[in-house]
Design a protein around this motif. Structure first.
Motif, short mmCIF file in Angstrom:
data_model
loop_
_atom_site.label_atom_id
_atom_site.label_comp_id
_atom_site.label_asym_id
_atom_site.label_seq_id
_atom_site.Cartn_x
_atom_site.Cartn_y
_atom_site.Cartn_z
N GLU A 122 -0.77 -3.50 1.45
CA GLU A 122 0.05 -3.62 0.24
C GLU A 122 -0.80 -3.79 -1.01
OE1 GLU A 122 3.05 -6.61 0.85
OE2 GLU A 122 3.87 -5.55 2.60
N GLU A 123 -2.12 -3.91 -0.82
CA GLU A 123 -3.02 -4.00 -1.98
C GLU A 123 -3.87 -2.75 -2.13
OE1 GLU A 123 -3.78 -8.82 -1.44
OE2 GLU A 123 -5.35 -7.42 -0.90
N ARG A 124 -3.66 -1.79 -1.23
CA ARG A 124 -4.46 -0.55 -1.29
C ARG A 124 -3.65 0.52 -2.03
NH1 ARG A 124 -7.14 0.94 4.30
NH2 ARG A 124 -8.32 2.24 2.88
N PRO A 125 -4.21 1.09 -3.10
CA PRO A 125 -3.43 1.98 -3.95
C PRO A 125 -2.92 3.24 -3.25
CG PRO A 125 -5.76 1.97 -4.57
CD PRO A 125 -5.58 0.89 -3.56
N TYR A 148 1.86 0.80 -4.89
CA TYR A 148 1.35 0.28 -3.60
C TYR A 148 2.44 0.33 -2.54
CZ TYR A 148 -2.34 -1.41 -6.59
OH TYR A 148 -3.37 -1.45 -7.48
#
Ligand code: S3P
Ligand code: PEP
Length: 426
Positions: A122-125, A148
């Motif tokens: 959920e933090e990886r674009p 995200y």
């Protein structure tokens, strides 16, 4: 939390047949699922990232048979896009090679999907991919934060046409659009904006697509032309090469402490850009011998290098710990996107290398590592990042022991890494 203590290793020697490539396994599984015909994949990687793709294919209604050791898989192709009923939720762990390509393929399919993953996912674009797919009519919403995962996708027929893809953060966005483009209803022309990172992974994508019968016109990695309304054709069988990134740890061990270390299953004929890791070891002073299906490294005194490593983002992490054994300051540049992978890898590597006594200079997109005269014993935090765990195992090649926290995180791409590492250690 589990810990693994590695005592100093006096010598390394031997042969390791590396497991199948993660990048090829997940690409070939997806294309086999979309193809016309049945494909038998051999030397498939058995790891978390591949398990997530396989579980997703099951939920998408794809039939396949997996061998008991999970390295052979026969996939009955869907002969085109997925057709599903209801809202299907796919949990994709932290597998970029599942999340990004499935996002594009499902946007062009018939059904409604939610794509989720581990907290780090959920933090990886993924915004650049969603923006690209929106240009051809995709219906994708963000369920938490803009740009995200998790995503909600309403699959529909996508039109093709002109598509701009920002390639400056991850090549996986372009890979995803390329693999979906033959499924669009008309021809596509993809234009890259920003500098395309991790370029050799695009060669893996184009080569895999070609094996499944789809040719792409590649105009110098700036523009790609793909005919629409096509169906992938099964090649019948697909042999997954050994993973070149996984090979890097053994090759580095040979360079640092060889003996002679040979990796098999990947060699001069490989399509994977990470084989260029061996050239970096050579530039540092190691002796490298190439075969079509193997790479062999013999140790020698190593010297520091200053190199742009954008082309080998994964294997480059292995250089950051190899630098502990080289005279001088090793500088690795153009690696900003280490920050958006399993963890912020630039910050993680700097923190953990400093625990060992190294002098580290961490910049926005580079890292400089100067080894101490004597390494300090430390417990290495691994941040749920398989590559942090694997590359710090090399510290045991010094006369200092090292503790690896949560060694099980190698399951993402290499579940039995530490056993294999022990097999070449004396
Ligand atoms: O396409 C692929 O198989 C991959 C591309 C690379 O990612 P980026 O393009 O995000 O650098 C790499 O780091 C990743 O492990 C696998
Ligand atoms: C960056 C990596 O993985 P992903 O495919 O999830 O991007 C990696 O394996 O180092």
């Amino acid at each position: 939390m589990q810990q693994l203590r590695l005592e100093p290793i006096h010598r390394v020697q031997g042969t390791v047949n590396v497991p199948g490539s993660k990048s090829l396994s997940n690409r070939a599984l997806l294309l086999a699922a979309l193809a016309n015909g049945t494909t038998t994949l051999t030397n498939l990687l058995d790891s978390d990232d591949i398990r997530h793709m396989l579980e997703a294919l099951t939920l998408l209604g794809v039939s396949y048979q997996l061998s008991e050791d999970k390295t052979q898989c026969t996939v009955i192709g869907n002969n085109g896009v997925f057709n599903t009923d209801g809202n299907i939720e796919l949990f994709l762990g932290n597998a970029g090679t599942a999340m990004r390509p499935l996002c594009a393929a499902l946007a062009a399919s018939h059904g409604e999907y939610v794509l989720t993953g581990e907290p780090r996912m959920e933090e990886r674009p993924i915004g650049a991919l969603v923006d690209a797919l929106s240009q051809v009519g995709a219906d994708i919403d963000y369920l938490k934060s803009n740009g995200y995962p998790p995503l909600h996708i309403k699959g529909k027929s996508l039109s093709g046409g002109k598509i701009q893809v920002d390639g400056s953060v991850s090549s996986q966005f372009l890979t995803a659009v390329l693999m979906a483009a033959p499924l669009f209803s008309s021809d596509s022309e993809i234009e890259i904006v920003g500098e395309l990172v991790s370029k050799p992974y695009i060669d893996i994508t184009l080569d895999t697509m070609a094996k499944f019968g789809i040719d792409v016109e590649n105009q110098d990695y700036q523009r790609f032309k793909i005919v629409g309304n096509q169906t992938y054709q099964s090649p019948g069988t697909f042999l997954v090469e050994g993973d070149a990134s996984s090979a890097s740890y053994f090759l580095a061990a040979g360079a640092i402490k060889g003996g002679v270390v040979k990796v098999t299953g990947v060699g001069a004929k490989s399509i994977q850009g990470d084989i260029k890791f061996a050239d970096v070891l050579e530039a540092m002073g190691a002796k490298v011998t190439w075969g079509d299906d193997f790479i062999e490294v013999t140790g020698a005194p190593l010297r520091a290098i200053d190199m742009d490593m954008n082309h080998i983002p994964d294997a480059a992490m292995t250089i950051a710990t190899t630098a502990l054994f080289a005279t001088g300051t090793t500088k690795m540049t153009n690696i900003y996107n280490w920050r958006v992978k399993e963890t912020d890898r630039l910050a993680a590597m700097a923190t953990e290398l400093r625990k060992l006594g190294a002098d580290v200079n961490e910049g926005h997109d580079f890292i400089e590592v100067t080894p101490p005269s004597q390494l300090k014993e430390a417990a290495i935090d691994t941040y749920n990042d398989h590559r942090v765990a694997m590359c710090f195992s090399l510290v045991a090649l010094s006369d200092t022991a090292v503790v690896i926290n949560d060694p099980g995180c190698t399951a993402k791409t290499f579940p039995d890494y530490f056993e294999r590492f022990a097999s070449i250690s004396e």
